[in-house]
Design a protein around this motif. Structure first.
Motif, PDB file in Angstrom:
ATOM      1  N   PRO A 110       0.867  -1.188   0.000  1.00 40.33           N
ATOM      2  CA  PRO A 110       0.000   0.000   0.000  1.00 40.33           C
ATOM      3  C   PRO A 110       0.898   1.230   0.000  1.00 40.33           C
ATOM      4  O   PRO A 110       1.928   1.234   0.658  1.00 40.33           O
ATOM      5  CB  PRO A 110      -0.764  -0.125   1.320  1.00 40.33           C
ATOM      6  N   GLN A 111       0.522   2.267  -0.745  1.00 37.04           N
ATOM      7  CA  GLN A 111       1.435   3.414  -0.878  1.00 37.04           C
ATOM      8  C   GLN A 111       0.700   4.746  -0.836  1.00 37.04           C
ATOM      9  O   GLN A 111      -0.015   5.111  -1.767  1.00 37.04           O
ATOM     10  CB  GLN A 111       2.201   3.301  -2.210  1.00 37.04           C
ATOM     11  N   VAL A 112       0.934   5.462   0.247  1.00 43.04           N
ATOM     12  CA  VAL A 112       0.353   6.799   0.365  1.00 43.04           C
ATOM     13  C   VAL A 112       1.164   7.802  -0.465  1.00 43.04           C
ATOM     14  O   VAL A 112       0.691   8.909  -0.732  1.00 43.04           O
ATOM     15  CB  VAL A 112       0.275   7.209   1.860  1.00 43.04           C
ATOM     16  N   SER A 113       2.346   7.410  -0.886  1.00 36.56           N
ATOM     17  CA  SER A 113       3.223   8.318  -1.655  1.00 36.56           C
ATOM     18  C   SER A 113       2.517   8.942  -2.859  1.00 36.56           C
ATOM     19  O   SER A 113       2.913  10.010  -3.318  1.00 36.56           O
ATOM     20  CB  SER A 113       4.435   7.572  -2.208  1.00 36.56           C
ATOM     21  N   PHE A 114       1.511   8.252  -3.376  1.00 42.90           N
ATOM     22  CA  PHE A 114       0.852   8.758  -4.571  1.00 42.90           C
ATOM     23  C   PHE A 114      -0.057   9.958  -4.292  1.00 42.90           C
ATOM     24  O   PHE A 114      -0.353  10.735  -5.196  1.00 42.90           O
ATOM     25  CB  PHE A 114       0.012   7.653  -5.227  1.00 42.90           C
ATOM     26  N   ALA A 115      -0.500  10.091  -3.033  1.00 43.08           N
ATOM     27  CA  ALA A 115      -1.524  11.098  -2.715  1.00 43.08           C
ATOM     28  C   ALA A 115      -1.071  12.508  -3.127  1.00 43.08           C
ATOM     29  O   ALA A 115      -1.846  13.288  -3.675  1.00 43.08           O
ATOM     30  CB  ALA A 115      -1.837  11.056  -1.224  1.00 43.08           C
ATOM     31  N   ARG A 116       0.197  12.779  -2.872  1.00 41.75           N
ATOM     32  CA  ARG A 116       0.753  14.103  -3.162  1.00 41.75           C
ATOM     33  C   ARG A 116       0.734  14.416  -4.661  1.00 41.75           C
ATOM     34  O   ARG A 116       0.753  15.576  -5.064  1.00 41.75           O
ATOM     35  CB  ARG A 116       2.180  14.054  -2.634  1.00 41.75           C
ATOM     36  N   PHE A 117       0.679  13.350  -5.465  1.00 34.84           N
ATOM     37  CA  PHE A 117       0.756  13.533  -6.910  1.00 34.84           C
ATOM     38  C   PHE A 117      -0.624  13.485  -7.561  1.00 34.84           C
ATOM     39  O   PHE A 117      -0.750  13.204  -8.751  1.00 34.84           O
ATOM     40  CB  PHE A 117       1.707  12.476  -7.506  1.00 34.84           C
ATOM     41  N   HIS A 118      -1.645  13.773  -6.750  1.00 39.95           N
ATOM     42  CA  HIS A 118      -3.016  13.722  -7.260  1.00 39.95           C
ATOM     43  C   HIS A 118      -3.205  14.507  -8.571  1.00 39.95           C
ATOM     44  O   HIS A 118      -3.839  13.991  -9.502  1.00 39.95           O
ATOM     45  CB  HIS A 118      -4.013  14.205  -6.188  1.00 39.95           C
ATOM     46  N   PRO A 119      -2.647  15.719  -8.697  1.00 38.39           N
ATOM     47  CA  PRO A 119      -2.883  16.451  -9.957  1.00 38.39           C
ATOM     48  C   PRO A 119      -2.349  15.693 -11.183  1.00 38.39           C
ATOM     49  O   PRO A 119      -2.992  15.686 -12.243  1.00 38.39           O
ATOM     50  CB  PRO A 119      -2.124  17.778  -9.757  1.00 38.39           C
ATOM     51  N   VAL A 120      -1.202  15.052 -11.026  1.00 39.81           N
ATOM     52  CA  VAL A 120      -0.607  14.292 -12.146  1.00 39.81           C
ATOM     53  C   VAL A 120      -1.483  13.078 -12.455  1.00 39.81           C
ATOM     54  O   VAL A 120      -1.795  12.776 -13.611  1.00 39.81           O
ATOM     55  CB  VAL A 120       0.824  13.825 -11.764  1.00 39.81           C
ATOM     56  N   ILE A 121      -1.903  12.391 -11.391  1.00 41.30           N
ATOM     57  CA  ILE A 121      -2.726  11.179 -11.553  1.00 41.30           C
ATOM     58  C   ILE A 121      -4.079  11.545 -12.168  1.00 41.30           C
ATOM     59  O   ILE A 121      -4.562  10.872 -13.082  1.00 41.30           O
ATOM     60  CB  ILE A 121      -2.898  10.475 -10.187  1.00 41.30           C
ATOM     61  N   ALA A 122      -4.673  12.613 -11.675  1.00 38.10           N
ATOM     62  CA  ALA A 122      -5.994  13.038 -12.181  1.00 38.10           C
ATOM     63  C   ALA A 122      -5.926  13.304 -13.681  1.00 38.10           C
ATOM     64  O   ALA A 122      -6.831  12.926 -14.438  1.00 38.10           O
ATOM     65  CB  ALA A 122      -6.460  14.283 -11.433  1.00 38.10           C
ATOM     66  N   ARG A 123      -4.827  13.929 -14.111  1.00 38.98           N
ATOM     67  CA  ARG A 123      -4.668  14.251 -15.536  1.00 38.98           C
ATOM     68  C   ARG A 123      -4.471  12.973 -16.351  1.00 38.98           C
ATOM     69  O   ARG A 123      -5.135  12.769 -17.360  1.00 38.98           O
ATOM     70  CB  ARG A 123      -3.454  15.179 -15.675  1.00 38.98           C
ATOM     71  N   HIS A 124      -3.582  12.096 -15.878  1.00 36.81           N
ATOM     72  CA  HIS A 124      -3.240  10.912 -16.670  1.00 36.81           C
ATOM     73  C   HIS A 124      -4.332   9.871 -16.697  1.00 36.81           C
ATOM     74  O   HIS A 124      -4.503   9.176 -17.694  1.00 36.81           O
ATOM     75  CB  HIS A 124      -1.931  10.301 -16.172  1.00 36.81           C
ATOM     76  N   LEU A 125      -5.087   9.752 -15.611  1.00 41.14           N
ATOM     77  CA  LEU A 125      -6.127   8.717 -15.558  1.00 41.14           C
ATOM     78  C   LEU A 125      -7.512   9.302 -15.830  1.00 41.14           C
ATOM     79  O   LEU A 125      -8.511   8.591 -15.726  1.00 41.14           O
ATOM     80  CB  LEU A 125      -6.106   7.997 -14.205  1.00 41.14           C
ATOM     81  N   ALA A 126      -7.538  10.584 -16.167  1.00 44.40           N
ATOM     82  CA  ALA A 126      -8.818  11.260 -16.447  1.00 44.40           C
ATOM     83  C   ALA A 126      -9.821  11.001 -15.323  1.00 44.40           C
ATOM     84  O   ALA A 126     -10.952  10.534 -15.555  1.00 44.40           O
ATOM     85  CB  ALA A 126      -9.376  10.811 -17.798  1.00 44.40           C
ATOM     86  N   LEU A 127      -9.403  11.288 -14.088  1.00 44.71           N
ATOM     87  CA  LEU A 127     -10.284  11.071 -12.931  1.00 44.71           C
ATOM     88  C   LEU A 127     -11.505  11.980 -13.017  1.00 44.71           C
ATOM     89  O   LEU A 127     -11.431  13.087 -13.549  1.00 44.71           O
ATOM     90  CB  LEU A 127      -9.529  11.359 -11.628  1.00 44.71           C
ATOM     91  N   GLY A 128     -12.610  11.496 -12.436  1.00 47.57           N
ATOM     92  CA  GLY A 128     -13.832  12.303 -12.375  1.00 47.57           C
ATOM     93  C   GLY A 128     -13.625  13.511 -11.466  1.00 47.57           C
ATOM     94  O   GLY A 128     -12.717  13.517 -10.627  1.00 47.57           O
ATOM     95  N   GLU A 129     -14.482  14.533 -11.629  1.00 48.79           N
ATOM     96  CA  GLU A 129     -14.237  15.811 -10.925  1.00 48.79           C
ATOM     97  C   GLU A 129     -14.258  15.674  -9.401  1.00 48.79           C
ATOM     98  O   GLU A 129     -13.644  16.463  -8.693  1.00 48.79           O
ATOM     99  CB  GLU A 129     -15.220  16.907 -11.387  1.00 48.79           C
ATOM    100  N   HIS A 130     -14.958  14.647  -8.864  1.00 44.50           N
ATOM    101  CA  HIS A 130     -15.032  14.513  -7.410  1.00 44.50           C
ATOM    102  C   HIS A 130     -14.023  13.518  -6.841  1.00 44.50           C
ATOM    103  O   HIS A 130     -13.967  13.325  -5.630  1.00 44.50           O
ATOM    104  CB  HIS A 130     -16.450  14.100  -6.991  1.00 44.50           C
ATOM    105  N   GLU A 131     -13.265  12.873  -7.706  1.00 41.52           N
ATOM    106  CA  GLU A 131     -12.330  11.836  -7.233  1.00 41.52           C
ATOM    107  C   GLU A 131     -11.053  12.453  -6.670  1.00 41.52           C
ATOM    108  O   GLU A 131     -10.458  13.334  -7.286  1.00 41.52           O
ATOM    109  CB  GLU A 131     -11.935  10.910  -8.387  1.00 41.52           C
ATOM    110  N   LEU A 132     -10.654  11.945  -5.515  1.00 41.99           N
ATOM    111  CA  LEU A 132      -9.398  12.366  -4.885  1.00 41.99           C
ATOM    112  C   LEU A 132      -8.530  11.129  -4.659  1.00 41.99           C
ATOM    113  O   LEU A 132      -9.012  10.115  -4.134  1.00 41.99           O
ATOM    114  CB  LEU A 132      -9.689  13.051  -3.548  1.00 41.99           C
ATOM    115  N   THR A 133      -7.254  11.220  -5.028  1.00 42.05           N
ATOM    116  CA  THR A 133      -6.337  10.090  -4.834  1.00 42.05           C
ATOM    117  C   THR A 133      -6.025   9.931  -3.349  1.00 42.05           C
ATOM    118  O   THR A 133      -5.521  10.857  -2.717  1.00 42.05           O
ATOM    119  CB  THR A 133      -5.014  10.339  -5.588  1.00 42.05           C
ATOM    120  N   VAL A 134      -6.327   8.763  -2.801  1.00 40.18           N
ATOM    121  CA  VAL A 134      -6.031   8.493  -1.382  1.00 40.18           C
ATOM    122  C   VAL A 134      -4.712   7.732  -1.252  1.00 40.18           C
ATOM    123  O   VAL A 134      -3.870   8.059  -0.437  1.00 40.18           O
ATOM    124  CB  VAL A 134      -7.178   7.694  -0.718  1.00 40.18           C
TER     125      VAL A 134
END
Ligand SMILES: Cc1cc2nc3c(=O)[nH]c(=O)nc-3n(C[C@H](O)[C@H](O)[C@H](O)COP(=O)(O)O)c2cc1C
Length: 231
Positions: free
Chosen positions: A173-197
């Motif tokens: 399990p990796q919380v390290s990704f949380a800080r990179f939410h903007p990058v993840i949201a862009r690359h995975l086309a996350l929905g507007e309400h989704e937040l990377t945990v």
């Protein structure tokens, strides 16, 4: 259920719970999509408040995983994102002490001196290629919900790890990704309400890697539990 059946189930469940470790070295063998879907299906039996099931999982493998990892590594090396907020600064002494103990065991297993900040940073960067695992999972929550719903997501995360362990797979399990939410949201086309945990590495473990054999100590039950009214 007979006493024998109960004893068998207890043994198996306890053994899976105890054998799960955070694994950080993987074989390259791919994980079949059907197997991953089966793990997620059984993991989704996790309870959630009023059965709200406030989670989404994004699974990446092969080229999409490589593309996401490259973007995350670029962002990590740029260092322009705000620092992680998953721990307060300063961390209260009791937790800081356990965190230091974790670091000592972790870096020792990799032959990295704790004072070698460049070596440590290189190892931290390995989070973003999912430690070489063939599957990367990103867990998101609907950010319109209150903090208690994160508990639901945590239960799902644990179920994924246990279901994977029971099938001979390893996870981290990796919380390290949380800080990179903007990058993840862009690359995975996350929905507007989704937040990377958090994220998770998943794949077949390299059993001979020392980093996969760190036994992280746990507090004794008497340290974290109070019993009242028992015989
Ligand atoms: C919510 C959460 C976030 C974590 N984040 C990371 C992470 O970003 N990178 C990492 O290598 N390990 C991460 N870990 C793994 C912990 O270091 C690990 O669970 C702990 O040291 C206990 O070891 P064990 O999982 O092997 O029992 C995380 C664990 C949890 C539960």
């Amino acid at each position: 259920m007979s006493e024998h059946e109960t004893a068998d189930i207890t043994r198996v469940v306890d053994s899976v719970l105890r054998s799960r470790r955070s694994l950080r070295a993987y074989r390259t063998d791919p994980v079949p999509r059907e197997l991953l879907a089966e793990i997620l299906e059984v993991a989704a039996s996790a309870p959630s408040n009023s059965n709200t099931q406030p989670w989404q999982i994004h699974a990446v493998a092969a080229a999409p995983k490589a593309t996401l990892s490259a973007a995350l590594l670029a962002a990590f090396h740029e260092g322009t994102l705000p620092p992680s907020l998953h721990f307060p600064d300063p961390l209260p002494a009791e937790y800081a002490q356990r965190q230091q103990d974790f670091g000592a065991r972790y870096y020792q297993s990799l032959g990295i001196d704790v004072a070698d900040m460049a070596g440590r940073a290189r190892q931290t960067a390995r989070n973003f290629d999912f430690f070489g695992a063939p599957v990367g999972l990103i867990f998101t929550i609907d950010q319109r919900l209150a903090p208690h719903s994160w508990l639901d997501l945590g239960l799902l995360v644990q179920n994924v790890m246990i279901a994977a362990t029971a099938r001979g797979l390893g996870t981290c399990p990796q919380v390290s990704f949380a800080r990179f939410h903007p990058v993840i949201a862009r690359h995975l086309a996350l929905g507007e309400h989704e937040l990377t945990v958090c994220g998770m590495s998943l794949g077949y473990p390299q059993h001979d890697a020392a980093v996969n054999h760190i036994a992280m100590p746990r507090r004794a039950v008497r340290e974290f539990a109070n019993f009242d009214g028992f015989e």
